[in-house]
Design an enzyme around this catalytic site. Structure first.
Site, PDB file in Angstrom:
ATOM      1  N   TYR A 123      27.081  -7.454 -18.871  1.00 33.64           N
ATOM      2  CA  TYR A 123      25.775  -7.269 -18.245  1.00 33.64           C
ATOM      3  C   TYR A 123      24.665  -7.120 -19.286  1.00 33.64           C
ATOM      4  O   TYR A 123      23.514  -7.438 -19.020  1.00 33.64           O
ATOM      5  CB  TYR A 123      25.775  -6.016 -17.357  1.00 33.64           C
ATOM      6  CG  TYR A 123      26.237  -6.231 -15.942  1.00 33.64           C
ATOM      7  CD1 TYR A 123      27.465  -6.811 -15.672  1.00 33.64           C
ATOM      8  CD2 TYR A 123      25.444  -5.844 -14.867  1.00 33.64           C
ATOM      9  CE1 TYR A 123      27.895  -6.990 -14.375  1.00 33.64           C
ATOM     10  CE2 TYR A 123      25.868  -6.013 -13.568  1.00 33.64           C
ATOM     11  CZ  TYR A 123      27.089  -6.584 -13.326  1.00 33.64           C
ATOM     12  OH  TYR A 123      27.508  -6.755 -12.035  1.00 33.64           O
ATOM     13  N   ASP A 142      33.890  -3.524  -5.085  1.00 35.65           N
ATOM     14  CA  ASP A 142      33.609  -4.115  -3.768  1.00 35.65           C
ATOM     15  C   ASP A 142      34.913  -4.332  -2.992  1.00 35.65           C
ATOM     16  O   ASP A 142      34.990  -4.085  -1.790  1.00 35.65           O
ATOM     17  CB  ASP A 142      32.892  -5.474  -3.900  1.00 35.65           C
ATOM     18  CG  ASP A 142      31.369  -5.328  -3.866  1.00 35.65           C
ATOM     19  OD1 ASP A 142      30.875  -4.214  -4.178  1.00 35.65           O
ATOM     20  OD2 ASP A 142      30.688  -6.309  -3.541  1.00 35.65           O
ATOM     21  N   ASP A 186      43.070  -9.871 -12.809  1.00 31.71           N
ATOM     22  CA  ASP A 186      43.457 -10.750 -11.702  1.00 31.71           C
ATOM     23  C   ASP A 186      44.580 -10.112 -10.883  1.00 31.71           C
ATOM     24  O   ASP A 186      44.556 -10.102  -9.652  1.00 31.71           O
ATOM     25  CB  ASP A 186      43.849 -12.157 -12.202  1.00 31.71           C
ATOM     26  CG  ASP A 186      44.816 -12.141 -13.376  1.00 31.71           C
ATOM     27  OD1 ASP A 186      45.083 -11.067 -13.952  1.00 31.71           O
ATOM     28  OD2 ASP A 186      45.333 -13.232 -13.722  1.00 31.71           O
ATOM     29  N   LYS A 210      41.430  -7.717 -19.329  1.00 29.61           N
ATOM     30  CA  LYS A 210      41.923  -9.102 -19.374  1.00 29.61           C
ATOM     31  C   LYS A 210      42.412  -9.341 -20.802  1.00 29.61           C
ATOM     32  O   LYS A 210      41.983 -10.278 -21.504  1.00 29.61           O
ATOM     33  CB  LYS A 210      40.806 -10.069 -18.944  1.00 29.61           C
ATOM     34  CG  LYS A 210      41.233 -11.510 -18.774  1.00 29.61           C
ATOM     35  CD  LYS A 210      42.104 -11.758 -17.552  1.00 29.61           C
ATOM     36  CE  LYS A 210      42.606 -13.198 -17.544  1.00 29.61           C
ATOM     37  NZ  LYS A 210      43.672 -13.444 -16.547  1.00 29.61           N
ATOM     38  N   ASP A 259      32.419  -4.057 -11.153  1.00 30.45           N
ATOM     39  CA  ASP A 259      31.537  -4.529 -10.084  1.00 30.45           C
ATOM     40  C   ASP A 259      32.365  -5.208  -9.003  1.00 30.45           C
ATOM     41  O   ASP A 259      32.229  -4.931  -7.809  1.00 30.45           O
ATOM     42  CB  ASP A 259      30.507  -5.507 -10.671  1.00 30.45           C
ATOM     43  CG  ASP A 259      29.581  -6.072  -9.613  1.00 30.45           C
ATOM     44  OD1 ASP A 259      29.104  -5.285  -8.772  1.00 30.45           O
ATOM     45  OD2 ASP A 259      29.353  -7.297  -9.619  1.00 30.45           O
TER      46      ASP A 259
END
Ligand code: IPM
Ligand code: MG
Length: 361
Positions: free
Chosen positions: A143, A254, A226, A194, A250
């Protein structure tokens, strides 16, 4: 003696002002009941600020926030500002607020309430008992990493660039918040990265592993992002506390939110060192239902409860608010997003009135 707290309110855009209005009324009553005085100052952020001043985060807003004891934010953004360049969009105001107050730790609890199990899109046996805390790094990663921008090649082609970067110090400080949070919960921490592909994640994993030695009572595991996305919908109960970087957090927050039936129920806390915290719902500004008295104010009210608990150290007041929310749900009161047949369908204002009654107005 009455305790006084300075609270900056950032109602923002879309449904923001509606859910904020309900929350302010609830806090005012709570204050009267528990001898707390909340001094509210409203400031502009996001689209509302762009319309009034041309900037998504006017400097007076940041100053007002810095001078308060806590900041209560609703939501920002909307179709109207979608075509602006990224640095001038409402979202830039939110990111500027997070970095301006150095709020590096974002706590996003996803707890399924028994009253709302039917609202989840997953089977009862999968989601019953889910209680996850996502600790998301909030002021670093892709970000904020540089270089960033849209550049033009020698041959005139455009290239979009963002950079995912974490320093050891940044990983360490979010890691500590997560280990401490896990310690207060069921002492299991899963770090998501990751590391099979990204160097930044390899450093992340190595720092978190090292830090884990200081927290031998917390069971630490690592998972690729993942797989974590898949495991969250396959068997969410395996998770207790999750720690991850800004972008992965982020996305995963959700997904975790939706396990609970509605993102309209979930609060969050953004904390840093030294500055006041910002407390805001996980959901956005829902421009499609703005101004129609349809919004669910409960995530905003629960964000106020997080503000009382984590920002102002007023656990009794926080408990009382959370209890009122559970009581209206027990009564069957529902806004549209969490409605199921047989329940009472209420608008935003009526939900606020139900909360005030539940608190014993
Ligand atoms: C969130 C939101 C923000 C983010 C947007 C509005 C900038 O999605 O708080 O999760 O990406 O952090
Ligand atoms: Mg998000």
């Amino acid at each position: 003696m009455t305790k006084t707290y300075k609270i900056t309110l950032l109602p923002g855009d879309g449904i923001g002002p509606e859910i904020m209005a309900v929350t302010v009324e609830v806090l005012q009553l709570l204050g009267k009941q528990l001898d707390l005085e909340f001094q509210f100052t409203e400031a502009l952020l996001g689209g509302a600020a762009i319309d009034a001043t041309g900037e998504p985060l006017p400097s007076v807003t940041l100053e007002t926030c810095k001078q308060s004891d806590a900041v209560l934010l609703a939501a920002i953004g909307g179709y109207k500002w979608d075509d602006l360049p990224s640095g001038q969009r409402p979202e830039a105001g939110l990111l500027g607020l997070r970095s301006g107050l150095e709020l590096f730790a974002n706590l996003r609890p996803a707890t399924i309430l028994p009253q709302l199990i039917e609202a989840s899109s997953l089977k009862r046996e999968v989601v019953e008992g889910v209680d996850i805390m996502v600790v998301r790094e909030l002021t670093g990663g892709i970000y904020f990493g540089k270089p960033k921008g849209i550049f033009i090649n020698e041959n005139g082609e455009r290239r979009g660039v963002n950079t995912m970067v974490y320093s050891e110090a940044e990983i360490d400080r979010i890691g500590r918040v997560a280990f401490e949070a896990a310690r207060k919960r069921s002492k299991r921490l899963c770090s998501v990265d990751k590391a099979n592909v990204l160097e930044v994640s390899q450093l992340w994993r190595s720092c978190i592993t090292e830090l884990g030695k200081e927290y031998p009572d917390v069971e630490l595991s690592h998972m690729y992002v993942d797989n974590a996305a898949m495991q969250l919908v396959r068997n969410p109960k395996q998770f207790d506390t999750i720690v991850t970087g800004n972008l992965f957090g982020d996305i995963l927050s959700d997904a975790a939110a939706m396990l609970t039936g509605s993102i309209g129920m979930l609060p969050s806390a953004s904390l840093g060192a030294g500055n006041p915290g910002v407390f805001e719902p996980v959901h956005g500004s829902a421009p499609d239902i703005a101004g129609q008295d349809k919004a669910n104010p409960l995530a905003q009210v629960l964000s106020a409860a997080m503000m009382l608990r984590y920002g102002l150290n007023e656990p009794v007041a926080a408990d009382k608010l959370e209890k009122a929310v559970l009581q209206v749900l027990d009564q069957g009161d529902r806004t549209g997003d969490i409605f199921s047949p047989g329940m009472n369908l209420l608008g935003c204002k009526a939900m606020g009135a139900a909360l005030l009654r539940a608190m014993g107005e």
